[in-house]
Design an enzyme around this catalytic site. Structure first.
Site, PDB file in Angstrom:
ATOM      1  N   LYS A   1      65.890   1.909  -4.594  1.00  0.00           N
ATOM      2  CA  LYS A   1      65.994   3.369  -4.468  1.00  0.00           C
ATOM      3  C   LYS A   1      64.629   4.005  -4.290  1.00  0.00           C
ATOM      4  O   LYS A   1      64.486   5.008  -3.593  1.00  0.00           O
ATOM      5  CB  LYS A   1      66.697   3.954  -5.690  1.00  0.00           C
ATOM      6  CG  LYS A   1      68.179   3.628  -5.767  1.00  0.00           C
ATOM      7  CD  LYS A   1      68.870   4.439  -6.845  1.00  0.00           C
ATOM      8  CE  LYS A   1      70.378   4.219  -6.799  1.00  0.00           C
ATOM      9  NZ  LYS A   1      71.097   5.044  -7.797  1.00  0.00           N
ATOM     10  N   PHE A   2      63.611   3.421  -4.914  1.00  0.00           N
ATOM     11  CA  PHE A   2      62.261   3.944  -4.728  1.00  0.00           C
ATOM     12  C   PHE A   2      61.821   3.777  -3.277  1.00  0.00           C
ATOM     13  O   PHE A   2      61.245   4.695  -2.681  1.00  0.00           O
ATOM     14  CB  PHE A   2      61.293   3.231  -5.674  1.00  0.00           C
ATOM     15  CG  PHE A   2      59.852   3.462  -5.346  1.00  0.00           C
ATOM     16  CD1 PHE A   2      59.276   4.708  -5.528  1.00  0.00           C
ATOM     17  CD2 PHE A   2      59.059   2.440  -4.839  1.00  0.00           C
ATOM     18  CE1 PHE A   2      57.944   4.939  -5.225  1.00  0.00           C
ATOM     19  CE2 PHE A   2      57.733   2.657  -4.528  1.00  0.00           C
ATOM     20  CZ  PHE A   2      57.172   3.909  -4.724  1.00  0.00           C
TER      21      PHE A   2
ATOM     22  N   TYR B   1      60.790   6.744   0.731  1.00  0.00           N
ATOM     23  CA  TYR B   1      59.829   6.839   1.831  1.00  0.00           C
ATOM     24  C   TYR B   1      60.454   7.486   3.067  1.00  0.00           C
ATOM     25  O   TYR B   1      59.738   7.860   3.998  1.00  0.00           O
ATOM     26  CB  TYR B   1      59.304   5.449   2.208  1.00  0.00           C
ATOM     27  CG  TYR B   1      58.165   4.967   1.354  1.00  0.00           C
ATOM     28  CD1 TYR B   1      56.848   5.315   1.649  1.00  0.00           C
ATOM     29  CD2 TYR B   1      58.394   4.154   0.246  1.00  0.00           C
ATOM     30  CE1 TYR B   1      55.797   4.864   0.873  1.00  0.00           C
ATOM     31  CE2 TYR B   1      57.345   3.696  -0.536  1.00  0.00           C
ATOM     32  CZ  TYR B   1      56.046   4.064  -0.222  1.00  0.00           C
ATOM     33  OH  TYR B   1      54.998   3.621  -1.005  1.00  0.00           O
TER      34      TYR B   1
ATOM     35  N   GLU C   1      52.660  -5.593 -12.626  1.00  0.00           N
ATOM     36  CA  GLU C   1      53.461  -4.381 -12.783  1.00  0.00           C
ATOM     37  C   GLU C   1      54.817  -4.711 -13.386  1.00  0.00           C
ATOM     38  O   GLU C   1      55.364  -3.950 -14.178  1.00  0.00           O
ATOM     39  CB  GLU C   1      53.640  -3.701 -11.428  1.00  0.00           C
ATOM     40  CG  GLU C   1      54.384  -2.376 -11.498  1.00  0.00           C
ATOM     41  CD  GLU C   1      54.528  -1.711 -10.145  1.00  0.00           C
ATOM     42  OE1 GLU C   1      54.795  -0.493 -10.109  1.00  0.00           O
ATOM     43  OE2 GLU C   1      54.390  -2.401  -9.110  1.00  0.00           O
TER      44      GLU C   1
ATOM     45  N   HIS D   1      47.742  -2.094 -11.536  1.00  0.00           N
ATOM     46  CA  HIS D   1      48.797  -1.995 -12.553  1.00  0.00           C
ATOM     47  C   HIS D   1      48.428  -2.770 -13.815  1.00  0.00           C
ATOM     48  O   HIS D   1      47.917  -2.201 -14.760  1.00  0.00           O
ATOM     49  CB  HIS D   1      50.155  -2.423 -12.004  1.00  0.00           C
ATOM     50  CG  HIS D   1      50.665  -1.526 -10.927  1.00  0.00           C
ATOM     51  ND1 HIS D   1      50.882  -0.180 -11.129  1.00  0.00           N
ATOM     52  CD2 HIS D   1      50.975  -1.783  -9.633  1.00  0.00           C
ATOM     53  CE1 HIS D   1      51.320   0.366 -10.001  1.00  0.00           C
ATOM     54  NE2 HIS D   1      51.375  -0.579  -9.086  1.00  0.00           N
TER      55      HIS D   1
ATOM     56  N   LEU E   1      53.010  11.146  -2.739  1.00  0.00           N
ATOM     57  CA  LEU E   1      54.213  11.700  -2.125  1.00  0.00           C
ATOM     58  C   LEU E   1      55.400  11.642  -3.070  1.00  0.00           C
ATOM     59  O   LEU E   1      56.261  12.530  -3.058  1.00  0.00           O
ATOM     60  CB  LEU E   1      54.531  10.932  -0.839  1.00  0.00           C
ATOM     61  CG  LEU E   1      55.772  11.374  -0.050  1.00  0.00           C
ATOM     62  CD1 LEU E   1      55.581  12.789   0.488  1.00  0.00           C
ATOM     63  CD2 LEU E   1      56.047  10.396   1.090  1.00  0.00           C
TER      64      LEU E   1
END
Length: 763
Positions: A385-386, A390, A586, A605, A663
């Protein structure tokens, strides 16, 4: 734990007891370990004499070391060996100690041993149990540090100077020369050359080196350079660049893994990290007012006008959502007739106006909410979903038109919006960024197209440098039939770089573009399961034809191995070299951090270090850069209040703040300052803390030595206080001295725990 002031009464009592019988004192000292003898000598000195030398730690100054050596000499004759070792660690100052001018006055925290251990153990033995256990733990840590040092040296990547001198002295090597060896006085800004600004029109122009007659060939996934014999051109001679083969890497990887899971070592490292954190808290309680006073007495400088570098930000999302919305609206109004896309059904070009009409959208209807690029709570632990964020308005077509460099309009819109971001950075003057661009490894033309895009549209700023990221997407390309084996990705990624190094005129735009590229990155969702690990029986890249994606360590090793040869080749040709700075730790397996420890200059990270105390302690001793993005991690993997950054920072790890993807995670025109402004009140960071984080970001960055001299001071490579210039970076000498002395104490503790044969085996 005692401070200088709290030691007064204890010191007086101790000196009175010992003064009654000097002979007994000498006999007792023979039972002590090296470290305890040093501490006893310290306690016998007047408080005014126990000040920190800039070349050593609070306890282990040269005078104290000499006094201890005189006691040690009569016992085992080791005076010359230990004296030589101490000189190497402290550094040869060629004369009297000139540190007085740079020695900040503050309240130091030290550990003393009022009662000597019966077994003659060191401070590390007090924690480990016995001197033998302490020696085993120290040897494991030093072995790991030496492994990293060798991997960095082979790849032309930097290794932290203080730790490097410690290891060199330990192995009996000459102390590395440092320029300048010491700072006579602090030089003012007016005395140093102003930073040079590059004209954008000539930013990508640079002279060609002569064409080299050689052959390039990939062997088992790693490029090799072959020269032709002068007497017989048919005979090829392989360039013997020093490197680490795959078996050696796997063996070293396994060794570090065994070290990190060792039970006693984990316990020791956890205690040491806790001690470092508590020590920093005590340091702040004792010296915060002095640090603030030092900053107030520095004219002009404050947090806003010191240099900061966003060391981890992706170019395709470096603008905030409002900026992208304004740009789309402006472009629709000013250039509606631009041909921007090929209709897949009619194979006819479509104008920008036609594209938006096909989406049933007008400029009036567009809003930040309609754009829908900001990561919300639904993206938590959902990388799919991330990634969808974009796509503006959920349309991959708009992503292709506006934020790609390789599209129907040759990246013209992407170049325009990047230049607007660069203009904002230049206007702020003190903010800089290292933007990441992608090379996917699907074909060899990607590099030339990217360089042509940057050159054609003059996508350059003195405030920006580039990193090139290789997404770990082999499985997707394999499923689509774009690749036959993993070796093709490496071939497509690295062959153009070797060819332009061999013959710059064959790729003139790429040759100019690479002058502004500082390193490589490996990026993707680390939480994806790795079904096939990197073992001895893993197939080489050209034989990796299965649909499964290689493991993280497999990707990173072959990027590193090719970069080793490339850096050696480019250095031989007089060209700039690159560093490896991957996304690491991460999510996923903690073994990713082992690969990063061995192969990477710095990482992005590093969240999983909080779960591996032994590895976290090694990252501290090595001072490996960790670029952390709390707002990004808060939306994807770890809520803000659980972020380890304040713990890492307090313990002394080399951490900096970065934005990752403005963004998706930021709202303001200055996303990097937004990161600082949120972290400061939540974690109660002082002005000194913020300035130290900013200084770390500059040191971690790939900006040139000349720029860093201008930003941090001409002596910034010097260790400790001599390398600090508060008039440039607004970091008080007190904080720098504390960090340097604390690290020296940790390194010297390891030295004291080693058996004597380990300290002298190389001599």
């Amino acid at each position: 734990m005692y401070t200088d002031q709290s030691c007064d009464s204890y010191k007086d009592n101790l000196m009175q007891d010992e003064a009654t019988n000097e002979t007994d004192l000498f006999v007792d000292v023979q039972k002590f370990s090296l470290e305890e003898e040093m501490e006893r000598v310290v306690l016998q000195q007047p408080l005014s004499d126990r000040r920190q030398s800039r070349s050593g730690s609070t306890i282990f100054s040269n005078d104290h070391f000499t006094a201890v050596l005189q006691l040690q000499a009569s016992r085992n004759g080791s005076h010359s060996e230990l004296a030589s070792l101490n000189t190497s660690i402290s550094g040869d100052r060629d004369g009297a100690d000139e540190g007085e001018a740079f020695e900040p006055e503050f309240r130091r925290v030290t550990i003393v041993h009022p009662v000597p251990a019966k077994d003659g153990g060191s401070r590390l033995a007090d924690i480990a149990g016995t001197p033998e256990d302490a020696a085993r733990l120290a040897e494991m840590l030093i072995d790991a540090l030496e492994l990293r040092q060798r991997y960095m040296q082979v790849s032309q990547q930097p290794f932290f100077g203080t730790t490097g001198r410690f290891l060199s002295a330990l192995n009996g090597q000459n102390t590395p020369q440092r320029h300048p060896p010491h700072r006579q006085r602090k030089r003012s800004i007016e005395e140093t050359a102003k930073e040079k600004r590059t004209r954008k029109e000539s930013a990508f122009e640079c002279p060609f080196v002569p064409v080299l007659q050689c052959d390039l060939e990939m062997v088992d996934g790693v490029f090799q350079v072959y020269m032709h014999d002068v007497s017989d051109p048919t005979v090829r001679i392989k360039k013997d660049y020093l490197t680490y083969d795959r078996d050696s890497y796997l063996r070293d990887f396994a060794k570090i893994y065994r070290i990190t899971i060792d039970g006693p070592l984990k316990s020791h490292c956890y205690r040491q990290l806790s001690y470092l954190q508590n020590k920093f808290s005590l340091h702040c309680n004792l010296n915060e007012n002095r640090e603030i006073s030092a900053q107030k007495n520095t004219p002009h400088r404050d947090f806003y006008n010191i240099r900061k570098v966003d060391t981890h930000v992706h170019a395709s999302s470096c603008m905030n959502q409002k900026h992208l919305l304004r740009f789309i609206k402006k472009t629709m109004k000013t250039s509606p007739g631009d041909l921007v896309h090929i209709d897949p059904f009619t194979s006819q070009p479509m104008t920008l106006d036609q594209v938006f009409k096909s989406l049933n959208l007008t400029t009036y209807e567009l809003s930040v909410d309609t754009l829908d690029v900001h990561a919300d709570r639904n993206a938590f632990h959902r990388f799919d979903k991330f990634n969808a964020k974009y796509n503006p308005i959920g349309q991959s077509l708009l992503r292709d038109i506006f934020v790609r460099s390789d599209n129907y309009i040759h990246g013209r819109y992407f170049a325009q919006i990047l230049k607007e971001v660069m203009f904002d950075l230049e206007e702020s003057k003190y903010q800089n960024a290292e933007l990441r661009l992608s090379i996917f490894g699907c074909n060899m033309e990607e590099w030339d197209r990217l360089a042509e895009w940057a050159t054609k549209y003059k996508v350059y700023s003195d405030n920006v440098r580039w990193l090139i990221q290789l997404p770990r997407l082999y499985d997707i390309y394999k499923a689509k039939g774009k690749l036959d084996n993993f070796g093709e990705i490496l071939e497509n990624f690295f062959r153009p770089l070797f060819e332009v190094t061999k013959a710059p005129p064959t790729h003139p735009e790429l040759h100019g573009f690479l002058q502004h590229v500082v390193g490589f990155d490996s990026v993707d969702d680390e939480s994806k399961p790795e079904h096939i690990g990197f073992y001895v029986d893993a197939p080489p890249p050209q034989n990796w034809t299965m649909t499964e994606n290689p493991s993280y360590s497999y990707y990173l090793y072959y990027m590193y191995a090719n970069m080793v040869t490339l850096n050696a080749f480019r250095k031989e040709r007089g060209l700039n070299t690159f560093v490896l700075r991957p996304h690491c730790g991460e999510a996923g397996h903690v073994q990713h951090l082992i690969a990063g420890f061995l192969l990477a200059d710095s990482i992005a990270h590093g969240l999983l270090l909080r779960k591996v105390p032994a590895l976290q302690y090694l990252y501290y001793l090595s001072q490996i850069g960790i670029s952390m993005s709390p707002l990004s991690n808060n939306s994807l993997f770890l809520s803000y209040h659980r972020q380890p950054l304040p713990d890492y920072f307090a313990r002394g790890l080399n951490v900096s703040l970065s934005t990752d993807d403005p963004l998706h995670f930021h709202f303001t025109k200055e996303p990097l300052v937004e990161e600082y402004s949120i972290a400061a009140p939540i974690w109660k960071l002082s002005s000194t803390d913020l300035c130290e984080l900013a200084k770390n970001s500059v040191l971690q960055s790939g900006f040139s030595h000349e720029l860093k001299c201008s930003w941090l001071g001409p002596n910034y490579l010097e260790e400790g206080v001599p390398g600090n210039d508060i008039s440039r970076n607004n970091v008080p000498d007190i904080r720098v001295a504390y960090r340097h002395e604390t690290l020296l104490d940790e390194l010297t503790t390891l030295l004291a725990a080693l058996p004597s044969w380990r300290r002298t085996s190389a001599n």
